[in-house]
Design a protein around this motif. Structure first.
Motif, PDB file in Angstrom:
ATOM      1  N   VAL A  94     -22.584   7.511  -0.195  1.00 62.59           N
ATOM      2  CA  VAL A  94     -23.850   8.021   0.352  1.00 62.59           C
ATOM      3  C   VAL A  94     -24.239   9.326  -0.342  1.00 62.59           C
ATOM      4  CG1 VAL A  94     -24.882   9.055   2.423  1.00 62.59           C
ATOM      5  CG2 VAL A  94     -23.631   6.911   2.611  1.00 62.59           C
ATOM      6  N   ALA A  95     -23.245  10.180  -0.571  1.00 61.03           N
ATOM      7  CA  ALA A  95     -23.521  11.495  -1.158  1.00 61.03           C
ATOM      8  C   ALA A  95     -23.890  11.412  -2.637  1.00 61.03           C
ATOM      9  CB  ALA A  95     -22.306  12.406  -0.979  1.00 61.03           C
ATOM     10  N   SER A 119     -19.335   3.678  -8.708  1.00 63.34           N
ATOM     11  CA  SER A 119     -19.155   2.882  -9.929  1.00 63.34           C
ATOM     12  C   SER A 119     -19.938   3.450 -11.111  1.00 63.34           C
ATOM     13  CB  SER A 119     -19.528   1.418  -9.676  1.00 63.34           C
ATOM     14  OG  SER A 119     -20.803   1.341  -9.107  1.00 63.34           O
ATOM     15  N   LYS A 120     -21.088   4.070 -10.827  1.00 67.02           N
ATOM     16  CA  LYS A 120     -21.862   4.607 -11.957  1.00 67.02           C
ATOM     17  C   LYS A 120     -21.118   5.766 -12.630  1.00 67.02           C
ATOM     18  CE  LYS A 120     -24.802   7.329  -8.823  1.00 67.02           C
ATOM     19  NZ  LYS A 120     -26.158   7.569  -8.334  1.00 67.02           N
ATOM     20  N   SER A 121     -20.264   6.450 -11.899  1.00 63.68           N
ATOM     21  CA  SER A 121     -19.455   7.511 -12.507  1.00 63.68           C
ATOM     22  C   SER A 121     -18.333   6.909 -13.351  1.00 63.68           C
ATOM     23  CB  SER A 121     -18.836   8.402 -11.428  1.00 63.68           C
ATOM     24  OG  SER A 121     -19.828   9.064 -10.710  1.00 63.68           O
ATOM     25  N   TRP A 122     -17.666   5.893 -12.789  1.00 61.83           N
ATOM     26  CA  TRP A 122     -16.587   5.243 -13.547  1.00 61.83           C
ATOM     27  C   TRP A 122     -17.136   4.606 -14.815  1.00 61.83           C
ATOM     28  CZ3 TRP A 122     -12.191   7.112 -12.501  1.00 61.83           C
ATOM     29  CH2 TRP A 122     -11.793   7.396 -11.192  1.00 61.83           C
ATOM     30  N   GLY A 150     -29.504  10.936  -7.830  1.00 60.38           N
ATOM     31  CA  GLY A 150     -29.157  11.913  -8.865  1.00 60.38           C
ATOM     32  C   GLY A 150     -28.184  11.404  -9.896  1.00 60.38           C
ATOM     33  N   GLU A 151     -27.808  12.309 -10.771  1.00 55.70           N
ATOM     34  CA  GLU A 151     -26.882  11.984 -11.847  1.00 55.70           C
ATOM     35  C   GLU A 151     -25.501  11.661 -11.278  1.00 55.70           C
ATOM     36  OE1 GLU A 151     -26.879  12.053 -15.537  1.00 55.70           O
ATOM     37  OE2 GLU A 151     -28.867  11.426 -14.845  1.00 55.70           O
ATOM     38  N   PRO A 152     -24.832  10.685 -11.859  1.00 54.14           N
ATOM     39  CA  PRO A 152     -23.483  10.394 -11.351  1.00 54.14           C
ATOM     40  C   PRO A 152     -22.528  11.541 -11.671  1.00 54.14           C
ATOM     41  CG  PRO A 152     -23.986   9.050 -13.273  1.00 54.14           C
ATOM     42  CD  PRO A 152     -25.244   9.754 -12.911  1.00 54.14           C
ATOM     43  N   PRO A 153     -21.769  11.986 -10.706  1.00 52.57           N
ATOM     44  CA  PRO A 153     -20.817  13.065 -10.978  1.00 52.57           C
ATOM     45  C   PRO A 153     -19.669  12.552 -11.849  1.00 52.57           C
ATOM     46  CG  PRO A 153     -20.516  12.227  -8.766  1.00 52.57           C
ATOM     47  CD  PRO A 153     -21.704  11.513  -9.320  1.00 52.57           C
ATOM     48  N   LEU A 154     -19.215  13.389 -12.747  1.00 47.86           N
ATOM     49  CA  LEU A 154     -18.085  12.990 -13.588  1.00 47.86           C
ATOM     50  C   LEU A 154     -16.767  13.545 -13.059  1.00 47.86           C
ATOM     51  CD1 LEU A 154     -19.605  13.269 -17.168  1.00 47.86           C
ATOM     52  CD2 LEU A 154     -19.376  11.269 -15.694  1.00 47.86           C
ATOM     53  N   ARG A 155     -16.894  14.492 -12.167  1.00 50.39           N
ATOM     54  CA  ARG A 155     -15.691  15.053 -11.533  1.00 50.39           C
ATOM     55  C   ARG A 155     -15.793  14.829 -10.032  1.00 50.39           C
ATOM     56  NH1 ARG A 155     -13.084  18.790 -14.849  1.00 50.39           N
ATOM     57  NH2 ARG A 155     -14.233  19.277 -16.745  1.00 50.39           N
ATOM     58  N   ILE A 156     -14.670  14.533  -9.433  1.00 47.48           N
ATOM     59  CA  ILE A 156     -14.663  14.288  -7.984  1.00 47.48           C
ATOM     60  C   ILE A 156     -15.158  15.520  -7.235  1.00 47.48           C
ATOM     61  CG2 ILE A 156     -13.132  13.803  -6.023  1.00 47.48           C
ATOM     62  CD1 ILE A 156     -11.404  12.240  -8.192  1.00 47.48           C
ATOM     63  N   ILE A 157     -14.774  16.672  -7.734  1.00 48.21           N
ATOM     64  CA  ILE A 157     -15.137  17.902  -7.041  1.00 48.21           C
ATOM     65  C   ILE A 157     -16.631  18.209  -7.157  1.00 48.21           C
ATOM     66  CG2 ILE A 157     -14.624  19.497  -8.958  1.00 48.21           C
ATOM     67  CD1 ILE A 157     -13.824  19.955  -5.204  1.00 48.21           C
TER      68      ILE A 157
END
Lengths: 207, 186
Positions: free
Chosen positions: B118-119, B66-69, B123-130
């Motif tokens: 979990v992954a 959710s933090k990425s969204w 750290g920083e929320p990823p903005l890309r799924i990859i």
């Protein structure tokens, strides 16, 4: 002997049930739609600029160029290591239940058992099913190790579902083997049941 | 009988403390549900499907936390959505934002989403799924020629080029078919 063979047949049947594709399809709980044919999404389309180097971004976003791909016809394989592991695990659970409900000879406590008593214990349906369950549990753990070896990473910690699955599944298999080893002495039932429950939880966590 | 009680207590404790039970979904419904939840929850919101799917695969919300969204689905972020203007009217954005937040990886009990959650905990929320560690790891052994050098794939961000059932949220290895490499096997 007859009973032993019967339990082996049950185990073998469960293993064979792992292979059919229809079981796999039903397991997904969704209707499988065959993707429509398309090899038209290439041919120099600029939409692929979106994808370049993964981090690249398109300068323009033309909806008709970036629509989802339509992979060519593809059907998942009827038999795979992953399927085999899944059905070996389910087969183990079925045998654990069968072992628990099968008629048991009286446990030998106190004095050393006579040879006749030992023979009676070893030839009971309960003992044969228990041995079959433990064997299948070991096969399940081995197949999981072979087919999903790259899904376990300690850096993800024990809250990772696959790590937990591996831990509980292996512990369950070991407990079942220990129970078989301990039998017919009293107290092996609890160990065997704990093994079965461990495997059941392992399956549920990644089902 | 006491052994049975002990075993049952152990089982209950394990289930209750499992990450699935801690996800913000109904534990009991998960417990008694025998449907498969090993993948990612498919998109069920038509507006999300339409607005996102117009330009690219409507990535399931369970593929990011959710933090990425929360970072991706703001009016400012959508003005420059990886180089494109993907602005939405406020009502639509609210619907999509809410749907993504409610079904994000850390709110889901689907296995693959749980692994993503979990992954991405630290750290920083990823903005890309990859960029998700788990996803990266799953693709690290795929030779570059099969992705960037493959005219029918070009990028790992095009999930559905190889994951033939990506639109249903199914990403397992059995459903992978890399275009132009029919014999590839991991």
């Amino acid at each position: 002997m007859k009973c032993y063979l019967r339990s082996i047949y049950i185990a073998a049947s469960l293993c064979l049930a792992a292979s059919p594709g229809m079981v796999h399809a039903a397991g997904n709980g969704q209707q499988i739609e065959i993707p429509s044919v398309s090899d038209t999404y290439t041919k120099g389309s600029k939409s692929y600029l979106l994808a370049l180097n993964d981090a690249a971004t398109p300068s323009q976003n033309q909806a008709n160029e970036t629509q989802a791909a339509q992979p060519a016809e593809f059907e998942p394989p009827l038999f795979s290591g992953s399927n085999a592991h899944k059905y070996l695990g389910l087969g183990t659970l079925a045998l654990v239940v069968a072992t628990a409900i099968a008629p048991k000879p009286a446990e030998v406590e106190g004095a050393a058992p006579t040879q006749a008593q030992l023979d009676e214990q070893n030839s009971s349906a309960h003992a044969k099913l228990g041995r079959a369950a433990a064997t299948l549990a070991a096969a399940t753990a081995m197949s999981g190790l072979l087919t999903h070896w790259d899904d376990f990473h300690l850096e993800d910690g024990w809250s990772d579902p696959d790590n937990l699955h591996a831990l509980l599944g292996t512990a369950g298999a070991l407990a079942m083997l220990a129970a078989v080893n301990q039998a017919p002495a009293g107290g092996h039932a609890g160990v065997g049941m704990a093994g079965g429950v461990g495997m059941a939880i392992a399956i549920k966590l990644t089902w | 009988m006491s052994k049975i009680l002990k075993v049952c207590s152990l089982a209950t404790a394990l289930l209750i403390t499992s990450p699935f039970a801690q996800a913000e979904e109904n534990f009991m419904s998960w417990l008694i549900d025998f449907g498969r939840t090993k993948e990612v929850k498919p998109v069920t919101n038509m507006q999300y499907q339409k607005e996102c799917g117009d330009c690219h695969l409507a990535y399931q919300p369970g593929l990011l936390p959710s933090k990425s969204w929360a970072k991706l689905l703001t009016p400012e972020a959508l003005e420059d959505h990886f180089g494109d203007n993907a602005e939405l009217d406020p009502a639509t954005l609210t619907t999509i934002y809410d749907y993504a937040m409610e079904n994000a990886a850390d709110k889901s009990f689907y296995k693959r989403s749980r692994k993503i959650a979990v992954a991405t905990e630290a750290g920083e929320p990823p903005l890309r799924i990859i960029e998700v560690r788990y996803i990266k790891r799953k693709h690290k052994d795929i030779p570059e020629e099969m992705v960037k050098g493959n005219k029918d794939v070009k990028s790992l961000s095009q999930c559905n080029r190889c994951h033939t059932q990506a639109e249903k949220g199914i990403y397992d290895e059995d459903t992978v078919r890399i275009p132009n490499y029919p014999d590839w096997d991991d």
